[in-house]
Write a protein that holds these residues in place. Structure first.
Motif, short mmCIF file in Angstrom:
data_model
loop_
_atom_site.label_atom_id
_atom_site.label_comp_id
_atom_site.label_asym_id
_atom_site.label_seq_id
_atom_site.Cartn_x
_atom_site.Cartn_y
_atom_site.Cartn_z
N ASP A 89 0.87 -1.17 0.00
CA ASP A 89 0.00 0.00 0.00
C ASP A 89 0.90 1.22 0.00
OD1 ASP A 89 -2.35 -1.52 0.14
OD2 ASP A 89 -2.21 -1.65 2.33
N LEU A 90 0.75 2.06 -1.02
CA LEU A 90 1.57 3.26 -1.17
C LEU A 90 0.77 4.45 -0.67
CD1 LEU A 90 2.70 2.52 -4.83
CD2 LEU A 90 3.74 1.71 -2.70
N GLY A 91 1.21 5.06 0.43
CA GLY A 91 0.53 6.22 0.99
C GLY A 91 1.17 7.49 0.49
N LEU A 92 0.35 8.50 0.20
CA LEU A 92 0.83 9.76 -0.37
C LEU A 92 0.31 10.94 0.42
CD1 LEU A 92 2.24 11.34 -2.73
CD2 LEU A 92 0.04 11.18 -3.93
N ARG A 93 1.20 11.92 0.64
CA ARG A 93 0.80 13.20 1.21
C ARG A 93 1.71 14.28 0.64
NH1 ARG A 93 1.97 13.68 7.45
NH2 ARG A 93 4.10 14.38 7.38
N VAL A 94 1.26 15.52 0.75
CA VAL A 94 2.05 16.68 0.33
C VAL A 94 2.60 17.33 1.58
CG1 VAL A 94 1.86 19.02 -0.64
CG2 VAL A 94 0.83 17.08 -1.84
N THR A 95 3.90 17.60 1.59
CA THR A 95 4.51 18.24 2.76
C THR A 95 4.72 19.73 2.55
OG1 THR A 95 6.74 17.67 1.98
CG2 THR A 95 5.66 16.13 3.51
N THR A 96 4.89 20.16 1.30
CA THR A 96 5.09 21.58 0.99
C THR A 96 4.44 21.88 -0.35
OG1 THR A 96 7.26 21.48 2.06
CG2 THR A 96 6.79 23.43 0.75
N LEU A 97 3.67 22.97 -0.39
CA LEU A 97 3.03 23.39 -1.63
C LEU A 97 3.35 24.86 -1.87
CD1 LEU A 97 1.17 22.70 -4.00
CD2 LEU A 97 -0.78 23.23 -2.53
N GLY A 98 4.17 25.12 -2.87
CA GLY A 98 4.54 26.49 -3.21
C GLY A 98 3.76 26.98 -4.42
N SER A 99 4.21 28.08 -5.01
CA SER A 99 3.50 28.62 -6.16
C SER A 99 3.76 27.81 -7.43
CB SER A 99 3.87 30.09 -6.38
OG SER A 99 5.26 30.20 -6.65
N SER A 100 4.96 27.23 -7.55
CA SER A 100 5.27 26.43 -8.73
C SER A 100 5.89 25.08 -8.38
CB SER A 100 6.22 27.19 -9.67
OG SER A 100 7.44 27.43 -9.02
N SER A 101 5.95 24.76 -7.10
CA SER A 101 6.55 23.49 -6.71
C SER A 101 5.74 22.80 -5.63
CB SER A 101 7.99 23.70 -6.21
OG SER A 101 7.98 24.46 -5.01
N VAL A 102 5.95 21.49 -5.53
CA VAL A 102 5.27 20.68 -4.51
C VAL A 102 6.22 19.58 -4.07
CG1 VAL A 102 4.15 19.24 -6.29
CG2 VAL A 102 3.22 19.31 -3.98
N SER A 103 6.24 19.32 -2.77
CA SER A 103 7.04 18.21 -2.23
C SER A 103 6.08 17.13 -1.73
CB SER A 103 7.95 18.68 -1.10
OG SER A 103 8.92 19.55 -1.61
N TYR A 104 6.34 15.91 -2.17
CA TYR A 104 5.52 14.77 -1.82
C TYR A 104 6.27 13.88 -0.84
CZ TYR A 104 3.68 15.92 -6.48
OH TYR A 104 3.18 16.55 -7.59
N GLU A 105 5.51 13.19 -0.01
CA GLU A 105 6.07 12.14 0.84
C GLU A 105 5.27 10.87 0.56
OE1 GLU A 105 7.06 12.94 5.09
OE2 GLU A 105 5.65 11.26 5.40
N VAL A 106 5.99 9.78 0.35
CA VAL A 106 5.36 8.49 0.06
C VAL A 106 5.83 7.48 1.09
CG1 VAL A 106 5.12 6.63 -1.64
CG2 VAL A 106 5.33 9.00 -2.42
N ALA A 107 4.88 6.75 1.65
CA ALA A 107 5.22 5.66 2.57
C ALA A 107 4.79 4.35 1.93
CB ALA A 107 4.51 5.84 3.90
N VAL A 108 5.66 3.35 2.05
CA VAL A 108 5.38 2.03 1.50
C VAL A 108 5.11 1.09 2.67
CG1 VAL A 108 6.24 0.14 0.07
CG2 VAL A 108 6.90 2.51 -0.46
#
Length: 155
Positions: A89-108
């Motif tokens: 099961d691959l879990g997804l969340r966003v840790t940072t959301l800027g104006s033109s960028s996004v950082s994702y975190e994925v847990a397996v």
């Protein structure tokens, strides 16, 4: 140390920390010579869950959208091995959301487990499909990404 690189913090993640999940059935070819999933496969999994979410919930079409996301950094922390045959099961969340960028975190997670075996992620910078110049995230894509913002990011 940033949250993305602090292994102790990442190791304490649980299934409830992730608002979106995608299942993945491992394949024999995913294993390496040591009979566990090869490290490079995890980056394929990260890419799969992020892009599945972007396509299904953030109105992004890889073939036709006016902008695309380019990966500018990535990381992965390994806590316990996984191997074929397993359902993940691959879990997804966003840790940072800027104006033109996004950082994702994925847990397996191994199917049914509450503790992740691997936590990693990456940062996308959105650019114009043709010029490759930085572009503000479109409202539809932003709306989809906001649904994945982790509680600590909303402070």
């Amino acid at each position: 140390m940033s949250q993305a690189t602090d292994a102790k913090v990442l190791k304490e993640r649980r299934r409830t920390d992730y608002p979106f999940f995608l299942s993945y059935r491992t394949r024999w070819i995913d294993n390496d010579q040591y009979s566990h999933i090869n490290n490079s496969v995890y980056y394929h999994l990260f890419d799969s869950v992020v892009n599945a979410y972007l396509i299904q919930h953030a109105h992004l079409s890889p073939a036709t959208s006016p902008q695309i996301g380019l990966v500018v950094s990535s990381y992965s922390h390994f806590f316990s091995p996984l191997s074929f045959p397993a359902v993940l099961d691959l879990g997804l969340r966003v840790t940072t959301l800027g104006s033109s960028s996004v950082s994702y975190e994925v847990a397996v997670f191994e199917e049914g487990a509450d503790i992740p075996s691997v936590v990693g992620g990456y940062t996308h910078v959105f650019v114009d499909r043709h010029t490759r110049k930085s572009a503000s995230i479109t409202p539809n894509t932003r709306s989809g990404l906001e649904k994945l913002l982790s509680p600590s990011s909303k402070l």
